[in-house]
Design a protein around this motif. Structure first.
Motif, PDB file in Angstrom:
ATOM      1  N   ALA A   1      -2.234  -4.041  -2.850  1.00  0.00           N
ATOM      2  CA  ALA A   1      -2.680  -2.660  -2.651  1.00  0.00           C
ATOM      3  C   ALA A   1      -4.171  -2.482  -2.914  1.00  0.00           C
ATOM      4  N   SER A   2      -4.823  -3.480  -3.497  1.00  0.00           N
ATOM      5  CA  SER A   2      -6.271  -3.344  -3.707  1.00  0.00           C
ATOM      6  C   SER A   2      -7.078  -3.988  -2.571  1.00  0.00           C
TER       7      SER A   2
ATOM      8  N   LEU B   1       5.866  -0.297 -14.676  1.00  0.00           N
ATOM      9  CA  LEU B   1       5.707  -1.357 -13.684  1.00  0.00           C
ATOM     10  C   LEU B   1       5.996  -2.693 -14.363  1.00  0.00           C
TER      11      LEU B   1
ATOM     12  N   PHE C   1      -4.364   3.828   1.427  1.00  0.00           N
ATOM     13  CA  PHE C   1      -5.056   2.672   0.850  1.00  0.00           C
ATOM     14  C   PHE C   1      -5.868   3.089  -0.374  1.00  0.00           C
TER      15      PHE C   1
ATOM     16  N   ALA D   1      -5.533   5.869  -2.300  1.00  0.00           N
ATOM     17  CA  ALA D   1      -4.676   6.335  -3.405  1.00  0.00           C
ATOM     18  C   ALA D   1      -3.948   5.155  -4.049  1.00  0.00           C
ATOM     19  N   GLY D   2      -3.484   4.219  -3.213  1.00  0.00           N
ATOM     20  CA  GLY D   2      -2.761   3.060  -3.722  1.00  0.00           C
ATOM     21  C   GLY D   2      -3.650   2.172  -4.578  1.00  0.00           C
ATOM     22  N   ALA D   3      -4.872   1.929  -4.107  1.00  0.00           N
ATOM     23  CA  ALA D   3      -5.802   1.089  -4.870  1.00  0.00           C
ATOM     24  C   ALA D   3      -6.148   1.762  -6.195  1.00  0.00           C
TER      25      ALA D   3
ATOM     26  N   ALA E   1      -9.488  -1.337   2.628  1.00  0.00           N
ATOM     27  CA  ALA E   1      -8.784  -0.395   3.511  1.00  0.00           C
ATOM     28  C   ALA E   1      -9.217  -0.510   4.972  1.00  0.00           C
TER      29      ALA E   1
ATOM     30  N   LEU F   1       2.626  -5.139  -5.843  1.00  0.00           N
ATOM     31  CA  LEU F   1       1.539  -4.179  -5.627  1.00  0.00           C
ATOM     32  C   LEU F   1       0.162  -4.825  -5.569  1.00  0.00           C
TER      33      LEU F   1
ATOM     34  N   GLN G   1      -5.540   1.868 -12.074  1.00  0.00           N
ATOM     35  CA  GLN G   1      -5.142   2.612 -13.267  1.00  0.00           C
ATOM     36  C   GLN G   1      -4.016   1.873 -14.012  1.00  0.00           C
ATOM     37  N   ALA G   2      -3.065   1.335 -13.249  1.00  0.00           N
ATOM     38  CA  ALA G   2      -1.958   0.590 -13.864  1.00  0.00           C
ATOM     39  C   ALA G   2      -2.497  -0.624 -14.614  1.00  0.00           C
ATOM     40  N   ARG G   3      -3.483  -1.291 -14.000  1.00  0.00           N
ATOM     41  CA  ARG G   3      -4.053  -2.474 -14.665  1.00  0.00           C
ATOM     42  C   ARG G   3      -4.800  -2.087 -15.930  1.00  0.00           C
TER      43      ARG G   3
ATOM     44  N   LYS H   1      -2.948  -1.474 -23.405  1.00  0.00           N
ATOM     45  CA  LYS H   1      -1.759  -1.752 -24.201  1.00  0.00           C
ATOM     46  C   LYS H   1      -1.847  -3.100 -24.907  1.00  0.00           C
TER      47      LYS H   1
ATOM     48  N   THR I   1       0.828  -1.209   0.000  1.00  0.00           N
ATOM     49  CA  THR I   1       0.000   0.000   0.000  1.00  0.00           C
ATOM     50  C   THR I   1       0.863   1.259   0.000  1.00  0.00           C
TER      51      THR I   1
ATOM     52  N   ALA J   1       2.319   1.763  -3.474  1.00  0.00           N
ATOM     53  CA  ALA J   1       1.298   2.201  -4.436  1.00  0.00           C
ATOM     54  C   ALA J   1       0.913   3.652  -4.175  1.00  0.00           C
ATOM     55  N   ALA J   2       0.812   4.028  -2.882  1.00  0.00           N
ATOM     56  CA  ALA J   2       0.449   5.405  -2.552  1.00  0.00           C
ATOM     57  C   ALA J   2       1.554   6.365  -2.979  1.00  0.00           C
TER      58      ALA J   2
ATOM     59  N   ALA K   1       2.806   4.098 -14.099  1.00  0.00           N
ATOM     60  CA  ALA K   1       2.050   2.852 -14.268  1.00  0.00           C
ATOM     61  C   ALA K   1       2.632   2.012 -15.398  1.00  0.00           C
TER      62      ALA K   1
ATOM     63  N   PHE L   1      -4.203   3.827  -7.879  1.00  0.00           N
ATOM     64  CA  PHE L   1      -3.033   3.709  -8.754  1.00  0.00           C
ATOM     65  C   PHE L   1      -2.989   2.319  -9.397  1.00  0.00           C
ATOM     66  N   LEU L   2      -3.228   1.295  -8.557  1.00  0.00           N
ATOM     67  CA  LEU L   2      -3.152  -0.075  -9.059  1.00  0.00           C
ATOM     68  C   LEU L   2      -4.210  -0.319 -10.135  1.00  0.00           C
TER      69      LEU L   2
ATOM     70  N   SER M   1      -4.076   0.433 -17.796  1.00  0.00           N
ATOM     71  CA  SER M   1      -3.123   0.814 -18.848  1.00  0.00           C
ATOM     72  C   SER M   1      -2.483  -0.427 -19.454  1.00  0.00           C
ATOM     73  N   LYS M   2      -2.281  -1.479 -18.644  1.00  0.00           N
ATOM     74  CA  LYS M   2      -1.763  -2.750 -19.200  1.00  0.00           C
ATOM     75  C   LYS M   2      -2.786  -3.342 -20.168  1.00  0.00           C
TER      76      LYS M   2
ATOM     77  N   ALA N   1       1.326   6.799  -6.626  1.00  0.00           N
ATOM     78  CA  ALA N   1       0.194   7.675  -6.932  1.00  0.00           C
ATOM     79  C   ALA N   1       0.589   9.130  -6.691  1.00  0.00           C
TER      80      ALA N   1
END
Lengths: 276, 276
Positions: free
Chosen positions: A217-218, A206, B257, B259-261, A221, A214, B266-268, B274, A188, A191-192, A203, B263-264, B270-271, A195
């Motif tokens: 991180a989902s 990664l 938690f 912000a991290g979730a 919370a 990571l 969003q990263a997923r 792609k 977490t 990831a924060a 992103a 980010f994760l 973007s993968k 962010a």
């Protein structure tokens, strides 16, 4: 299965991810399972994961009560509900010292065997539950309770596909700080921090290793803030130990790489031999 | 494919995990690939992953030289080998600032486009290589080199199934400290701490989240000590940022938690976009 039915109904108090998964596994094994939750459990009845939904007032009519709640709610329930003599109570909270402490004040005649099934997912709620969530996992049981109570709990553990392992509360909490709570916290935190960089490339940069790191991180919370707070001393100690290892000059890390790789290989072997 | 053959041979200097995987992907796409390594590359010739093994003295006969070596060896090679004018040189090292610096001293006429394919595995050596190792991954390219050289490198990146992304060396190193180097370091530190506990229960109390977190701990030690040393300032900064987030009172972590979730997620996304 007949023996199971004869052993009396199991009430699962808290039908979220873990509670509903246990209800599903036990019902499939022929156990009569009651569900107790603020939510309407009609979806679980339709899947035959529970035989019926009961109000909290009827918990003491079950032979076994499983508190499938977060740590603070388990402690509160142990103090609040009028469990009856002869009843077996267990729980699934991931921090055990406060639970063991709260259980000391249970009325005489109530058998308490604290537990922690080492499974889960980053999802939550019965929508994410599945009968095989616990299959192949370790389920920690605290020492204590009558011999008959322990045998019944171990039977339920095995019916869920897990392997019982007795471990004292403090040792459990100290180990879990490293094996579970710190990984969650660091995942977490990383990831924060990513962010907070607010860099559109973060992103995309990664790799597969970072993505695995990571994944946690989902996780939910509120549950995790509570777990981290409940085990704060052990988590702080674990964080400081890891930080000083990580801050060592890179040239001196070869020993840690070697020891760490050995530990991981050993952990994988122990999982494999357990699965056999 | 004919165009590829006409573009001249690609020499892969260092046929370990990444080098041999690239050789395999490019050969399959019709590129003439030469291998250069201290090891006997007969196994790669048999699989037709390389057309032939060349000694280092013949590197300057290739149209493209790919330095598939650890960071320090890339820097040494950039300084030692007599690359010739018109030759295109690239590399795959995971720390880019020292490489960009070393490339400044290349002879006039040599086109350098530094690179870092964001893939890998905890294995090493060509025994772990596979043609699709890079498929779907991001491949960072440093700015610089002629337009023709960049076009050729981007073509090779795409032939390996990866997506080129231009990023300056310092920004790359700062981001990778968080997305890759720190995850490796913390995974190793945690595994080493668990090993040091010497508690037979530690391995059994590893849940699915902890196991994911520790996966990187089996990565090759020598390569990683070198990477961590080469990027030490950015890694130290990242460690200190993560540590102060992790040391905050658990009750205040809800923002991290969330912000991290985010980010994760969003990263997923973007993968996924792609991969389309």
């Amino acid at each position: 299965v007949t023996a199971e039915r004869g052993a009396g109904p199991v009430a699962v108090f808290g039908c979220g991810l873990v509670g509903a998964s246990l209800a599903a596994a036990w019902s499939a094994a022929g156990v009569e399972v009651w569900g107790c939750d603020r939510r309407d459990l009609q979806p679980l009845r339709r899947r035959r994961w529970i035989a019926r939904q009961i109000p909290a007032e009827e918990l003491n009519q079950a032979a076994v009560v499983v508190l499938a709640l977060p740590p603070a709610a388990v402690c509160a329930a142990l103090q609040r509900y009028p469990f009856r003599s002869g009843q077996l109570v267990t729980d699934v909270a991931s921090v055990k010292a406060p639970v063991a402490e709260a259980a000391l004040r249970l009325p005489q005649g109530v058998s308490f065997v604290g537990g922690h099934p080492l499974a889960g997912s980053t999802g939550s709620g019965f929508e994410c539950a599945r009968p095989d969530l616990l299959r192949g996992s370790t389920w920690v049981l605290l020492p204590g309770g009558s011999r008959r109570a322990r045998a019944r709990v171990e039977e339920l553990v095995r019916l869920a596909g897990a392997e019982p392992l007795t471990c004292a509360a403090e040792r459990h909490d100290r180990l879990l700080a490293l094996t579970s709570h710190l990984p969650q916290l660091l995942s977490t935190a990383l990831a924060a921090e990513l962010a907070a960089l607010d860099d559109p490339l973060a992103a995309r940069l990664l790799g597969p290793g970072g993505a695995d790191f990571l994944r946690l991180a989902s996780s939910p919370a509120a549950l995790w803030c509570e777990i981290l707070a409940a085990n704060r001393d052990a988590v702080a100690g674990a964080l400081s130990a890891i930080t000083s290892r990580a801050a060592a000059p890179a040239e001196t890390l070869e020993n840690d790489f070697r020891a760490g790789a050995d530990f991981l290989a050993q952990a994988r072997r122990s999982k494999t031999s357990k699965a056999r």
